[in-house]
Write a protein that holds these residues in place. Structure first.
Motif, mmCIF file in Angstrom:
data_model
loop_
_atom_site.group_PDB
_atom_site.id
_atom_site.type_symbol
_atom_site.label_atom_id
_atom_site.label_comp_id
_atom_site.label_asym_id
_atom_site.label_seq_id
_atom_site.Cartn_x
_atom_site.Cartn_y
_atom_site.Cartn_z
ATOM 1 N N ARG A 380 -54.977 17.927 36.087
ATOM 2 C CA ARG A 380 -54.060 16.845 36.453
ATOM 3 C C ARG A 380 -54.659 15.442 36.392
ATOM 4 N NH1 ARG A 380 -49.974 18.453 40.025
ATOM 5 N NH2 ARG A 380 -49.291 20.557 39.438
ATOM 6 N N CYS A 384 -56.390 10.507 33.423
ATOM 7 C CA CYS A 384 -56.402 9.105 33.837
ATOM 8 C C CYS A 384 -57.691 8.679 34.536
ATOM 9 C CB CYS A 384 -55.237 8.789 34.755
ATOM 10 S SG CYS A 384 -53.643 9.088 34.003
ATOM 11 N N HIS A 385 -58.503 9.676 34.912
ATOM 12 C CA HIS A 385 -59.683 9.318 35.704
ATOM 13 C C HIS A 385 -60.965 9.896 35.142
ATOM 14 C CE1 HIS A 385 -57.680 7.438 39.103
ATOM 15 N NE2 HIS A 385 -56.768 8.417 39.047
ATOM 16 N N GLY A 393 -56.688 4.968 35.139
ATOM 17 C CA GLY A 393 -56.980 4.594 36.517
ATOM 18 C C GLY A 393 -58.440 4.153 36.637
ATOM 19 N N PRO A 394 -58.793 3.622 37.778
ATOM 20 C CA PRO A 394 -60.164 3.143 37.996
ATOM 21 C C PRO A 394 -61.170 4.298 38.068
ATOM 22 C CG PRO A 394 -58.893 3.053 40.026
ATOM 23 C CD PRO A 394 -57.940 3.469 38.960
ATOM 24 N N THR A 399 -63.976 3.676 43.287
ATOM 25 C CA THR A 399 -62.940 3.770 44.325
ATOM 26 C C THR A 399 -63.290 4.715 45.474
ATOM 27 O OG1 THR A 399 -61.795 5.390 43.001
ATOM 28 C CG2 THR A 399 -60.991 3.150 42.865
ATOM 29 N N GLN A 402 -64.974 3.830 49.371
ATOM 30 C CA GLN A 402 -64.147 3.448 50.526
ATOM 31 C C GLN A 402 -63.579 4.646 51.288
ATOM 32 O OE1 GLN A 402 -60.268 2.034 49.444
ATOM 33 N NE2 GLN A 402 -60.621 2.430 47.272
ATOM 34 N N PHE A 413 -53.573 9.544 50.194
ATOM 35 C CA PHE A 413 -53.310 8.722 48.994
ATOM 36 C C PHE A 413 -52.871 9.602 47.814
ATOM 37 C CE2 PHE A 413 -54.545 7.009 44.895
ATOM 38 C CZ PHE A 413 -53.861 5.788 44.908
ATOM 39 N N ASN A 421 -54.529 -1.945 43.466
ATOM 40 C CA ASN A 421 -55.258 -2.983 42.720
ATOM 41 C C ASN A 421 -54.339 -3.567 41.662
ATOM 42 O OD1 ASN A 421 -56.975 -4.395 41.029
ATOM 43 N ND2 ASN A 421 -58.678 -2.958 41.393
ATOM 44 N N ILE A 426 -49.388 1.252 39.009
ATOM 45 C CA ILE A 426 -49.357 2.165 40.148
ATOM 46 C C ILE A 426 -49.593 3.603 39.663
ATOM 47 C CG2 ILE A 426 -46.831 2.438 40.073
ATOM 48 C CD1 ILE A 426 -46.940 2.606 43.169
ATOM 49 N N MET A 427 -50.303 4.366 40.478
ATOM 50 C CA MET A 427 -50.562 5.772 40.084
ATOM 51 C C MET A 427 -49.322 6.632 40.325
ATOM 52 S SD MET A 427 -53.426 8.390 41.541
ATOM 53 C CE MET A 427 -52.938 9.993 42.135
ATOM 54 N N PRO A 428 -48.910 7.378 39.317
ATOM 55 C CA PRO A 428 -47.725 8.234 39.526
ATOM 56 C C PRO A 428 -48.030 9.367 40.507
ATOM 57 C CG PRO A 428 -48.407 8.237 37.192
ATOM 58 C CD PRO A 428 -49.473 7.547 37.960
ATOM 59 N N VAL A 440 -58.530 19.117 45.731
ATOM 60 C CA VAL A 440 -58.998 18.213 44.672
ATOM 61 C C VAL A 440 -59.759 17.032 45.287
ATOM 62 C CG1 VAL A 440 -56.963 16.738 44.403
ATOM 63 C CG2 VAL A 440 -58.398 17.197 42.432
HETATM 64 C C1 HEC Z 1 -51.016 8.931 34.992
HETATM 65 C C2 HEC Z 1 -52.336 8.484 35.354
HETATM 66 C C3 HEC Z 1 -52.971 8.992 36.599
HETATM 67 C C4 HEC Z 1 -53.167 10.279 36.960
HETATM 68 C C5 HEC Z 1 -52.695 11.575 36.248
HETATM 69 C C6 HEC Z 1 -53.870 10.269 38.207
HETATM 70 N N1 HEC Z 1 -54.128 8.981 38.597
HETATM 71 FE FE1 HEC Z 1 -55.205 8.401 40.189
HETATM 72 N N2 HEC Z 1 -54.868 6.480 39.733
HETATM 73 C C7 HEC Z 1 -54.158 6.038 38.629
HETATM 74 C C8 HEC Z 1 -54.069 4.590 38.646
HETATM 75 C C9 HEC Z 1 -53.354 3.758 37.644
HETATM 76 C C10 HEC Z 1 -54.736 4.179 39.816
HETATM 77 C C11 HEC Z 1 -54.895 2.782 40.358
HETATM 78 C C12 HEC Z 1 -53.722 2.515 41.286
HETATM 79 C C13 HEC Z 1 -53.845 1.180 41.997
HETATM 80 O O1 HEC Z 1 -54.949 0.648 42.144
HETATM 81 O O2 HEC Z 1 -52.784 0.753 42.427
HETATM 82 C C14 HEC Z 1 -55.241 5.390 40.454
HETATM 83 C C15 HEC Z 1 -55.976 5.429 41.627
HETATM 84 C C16 HEC Z 1 -56.545 6.530 42.172
HETATM 85 C C17 HEC Z 1 -57.448 6.515 43.285
HETATM 86 C C18 HEC Z 1 -57.982 5.316 43.980
HETATM 87 C C19 HEC Z 1 -57.148 4.889 45.126
HETATM 88 C C20 HEC Z 1 -57.666 3.657 45.857
HETATM 89 O O3 HEC Z 1 -57.410 3.575 47.070
HETATM 90 O O4 HEC Z 1 -58.267 2.828 45.219
HETATM 91 C C21 HEC Z 1 -57.758 7.813 43.540
HETATM 92 C C22 HEC Z 1 -58.706 8.358 44.640
HETATM 93 C C23 HEC Z 1 -57.055 8.612 42.602
HETATM 94 N N3 HEC Z 1 -56.309 7.805 41.766
HETATM 95 C C24 HEC Z 1 -57.090 10.037 42.570
HETATM 96 C C25 HEC Z 1 -56.378 10.768 41.657
HETATM 97 C C26 HEC Z 1 -56.379 12.223 41.663
HETATM 98 C C27 HEC Z 1 -57.162 13.116 42.633
HETATM 99 C C28 HEC Z 1 -55.609 12.594 40.627
HETATM 100 C C29 HEC Z 1 -55.275 14.032 40.203
HETATM 101 C C30 HEC Z 1 -54.653 14.845 41.173
HETATM 102 C C31 HEC Z 1 -55.105 11.394 39.977
HETATM 103 N N4 HEC Z 1 -55.573 10.311 40.657
HETATM 104 C C32 HEC Z 1 -54.283 11.425 38.890
HETATM 105 C C33 HEC Z 1 -53.616 6.830 37.620
HETATM 106 C C34 HEC Z 1 -53.586 8.180 37.639
#
Ligand code: HEC
Length: 453
Positions: A380, A384-385, A393-394, A399, A402, A413, A421, A426-428, A440
């Motif tokens: 999943r 993006c990560h 994503g970052p 990240t 913190q 979250f 940020n 925005i993360m979906p 996870v």
């Molecule tokens: C479709 C792309 C996408 C997927 C898939 C995705 N993320 Fe993200 N994620 C992002 C983006 C974009 C951001 C930055 C959002 C923001 O800063 O507003 C982010 C931010 C985050 C952060 C940082 C939050 C913070 O407080 O700075 C975490 C932790 C994170 N994601 C975990 C996950 C995890 C665990 C998964 C899998 C279950 C996941 N993400 C799946 C796009 C994604």
């Protein structure tokens, strides 16, 4: 049967114990009520028909008081009859779920007939009261008028009224007997797992020997217990029933003699019952409880006999008390038989419950089973990560610091991503369940800490 399936929820073993207890209590209320209702209706009809003895008006009074006794008010019919029967349908539907048996269905038929019977019997009761008033008024009028044509007219109306009146009682009794029969049918079917198959032969279920023997037992017990209850109501110490000596004598003779006569038959029935219990339901407790009931019957007969012989009524309350015990023991005995008969099936239900509760927990995401955080990350998040560079994503290495020591916030979250940020979209929402999010989160945190070293 569909409507019955809908009320079924898989039960844990503890709940099934509870339902069995509830069923026993239900029967302890329902069966005595039905017995007294049946007994009073039969006696009332018999006394109404007793004629040409010169004591008609006394018999009429007794017939009326007998039916009044069991139709005191409508909540009685609900509280002791209809609601317990609905409860029994509910309990059997849960306890015999997945057997395909028609026990709950037979009980539903019993319920419908009971409701019909009650409608007729309450009408019968009100008709009695109307007729009583009618008699009272007309007898004076006729005497005053000295007119033979009025007398004939009155006779004519009176006999038509009588016939309609007897019909109400007749239909009421018929429906009541069918309700009793279907109840016995259901209880006996529940004791015989061999007949639970979805399509057992119609005749073998409806007219089996145990059903007939138990139905006769219920009838005889009804006649006996009703006589005892009448005895108690009229002749207990401080009874407020009034009537002249002649009337009270009729009632006393009736209740003592019918009480003794029918009570003497019950032991034969109990012995027959033991012989016809399905082998799957046999259990040592059945013998023990039958034996206790037999001893109690002996005591009750003794009380009745002494009272007849000595012409006093000093054992009236004790006799009723012994009768309550007899009923309780006989009903509990049947429930022991049911427990034995259904023990194998309970294993099936328990298994079904475990399956159901597992599905439910999975659906709600509260299951304790291990889900792999690594698999979820690879499936999943990896799109993006990454840990050390920006993808969509970052990077986690930026990240996650913190969230160190704040695992709950990280899980939160992941379950509900928010805008953080402005450099990133925005993360979906990933649509994970709570346990998956935690897995996870723990995984990425552990990898991040590993990388830091
Ligand atoms: C479709 C792309 C996408 C997927 C898939 C995705 N993320 Fe993200 N994620 C992002 C983006 C974009 C951001 C930055 C959002 C923001 O800063 O507003 C982010 C931010 C985050 C952060 C940082 C939050 C913070 O407080 O700075 C975490 C932790 C994170 N994601 C975990 C996950 C995890 C665990 C998964 C899998 C279950 C996941 N993400 C799946 C796009 C994604």
């Amino acid at each position: 049967m569909d409507f019955l399936d809908k009320i079924v929820l898989p039960q844990s073993a503890n709940h099934m114990e509870l339902l069995r207890g509830l069923l026993t209590i239900t029967f302890i209320i329902l069966i005595p009520y039905l017995s007294i209702l049946t007994g009073s209706t039969i006696y009332s009809i018999l006394y109404l028909k007793k004629k040409k003895t010169g004591k008609e008006s006394l018999y009429f009074k007794f017939a009326k008081e007998l039916i009044d006794m069991v139709t005191l008010n409508k909540s009685m019919a609900f509280g002791f009859g209809i609601i317990p029967l609905i409860t029994a349908v509910f309990c059997y539907a849960q306890l015999l779920d997945k057997t395909g048996s028609y026990v709950a269905y037979h009980l539903t038929v019993s319920l419908i007939f009971l409701i019909a019977a009650l409608l007729f019997l309450y009408t019968y009761k009100y008709a009695f009261h109307l007729k009583d008033i009618f008699r009272f008024i007309s007898s004076d009028k006729i005497k005053e008028s000295n007119d033979e044509s009025i007398e004939d007219e009155f006779e004519k109306y009176s006999s038509t009224a009588d016939r309609t009146f007897n019909k109400f009682a007749g239909w009421g009794l018929l429906f009541l007997l069918i309700a009793d029969y279907k109840l016995i049918n259901a209880i006996q079917l529940a004791l015989n797992p061999q007949k639970w198959a979805p399509n057992p032969s119609f005749l073998s279920v409806w007219f089996s020997v145990p059903v007939i023997v138990n139905f006769i037992t219920l009838l005889i017990a009804s006649l006996a217990v009703t006589a005892i209850v009448v005895l108690y109501i009229y002749f207990r110490p401080n009874s407020n029933f009034k009537g002249n000596d002649e009337y009270l004598n009729i009632v006393k003779n009736f209740s003592l003699k019918s009480g003794l006569l029918f009570t003497l038959f019950i032991p034969i029935d109990i012995l027959l019952n033991i012989v016809v219990v399905p082998s799957a339901a046999l259990n040592a407790n059945i013998f023990l409880f039958s034996l206790i009931a037999l001893i109690l019957i002996l005591i009750a007969c003794n009380f009745l006999y002494v009272m007849i012989k000595e012409g006093n009524l000093k054992y009236v309350p004790s006799t009723l008390f012994v009768f309550i015990l007899i009923f309780a023991f006989l009903i509990v005995k049947d429930q022991f038989a049911f427990e034995t008969a259904s023990s194998k099936h309970f294993a099936v239900l328990e298994n079904n419950y475990e399956q159901h509760s597992k599905n439910l927990k999975e659906k709600l995401g509260v299951i304790s089973e291990k889900v792999s955080g690594k698999d979820i990350f690879n499936g999943r998040c990896i799109a993006c990560h990454s840990f050390d560079h920006k993808v969509v994503g970052p990077p986690y290495n930026e990240t996650l610091p913190q969230f160190e020591g704040k695992m709950d916030e990280l899980v939160d979250f992941i379950l509900n991503p928010r805008k953080i940020n402005k450099d990133y979209p925005i993360m979906p929402n990933q649509g994970l369940k709570p346990n998956e999010a935690r897995a996870v989160a723990e995984y990425i945190m552990s990898v991040y800490k590993e990388n830091k070293k």
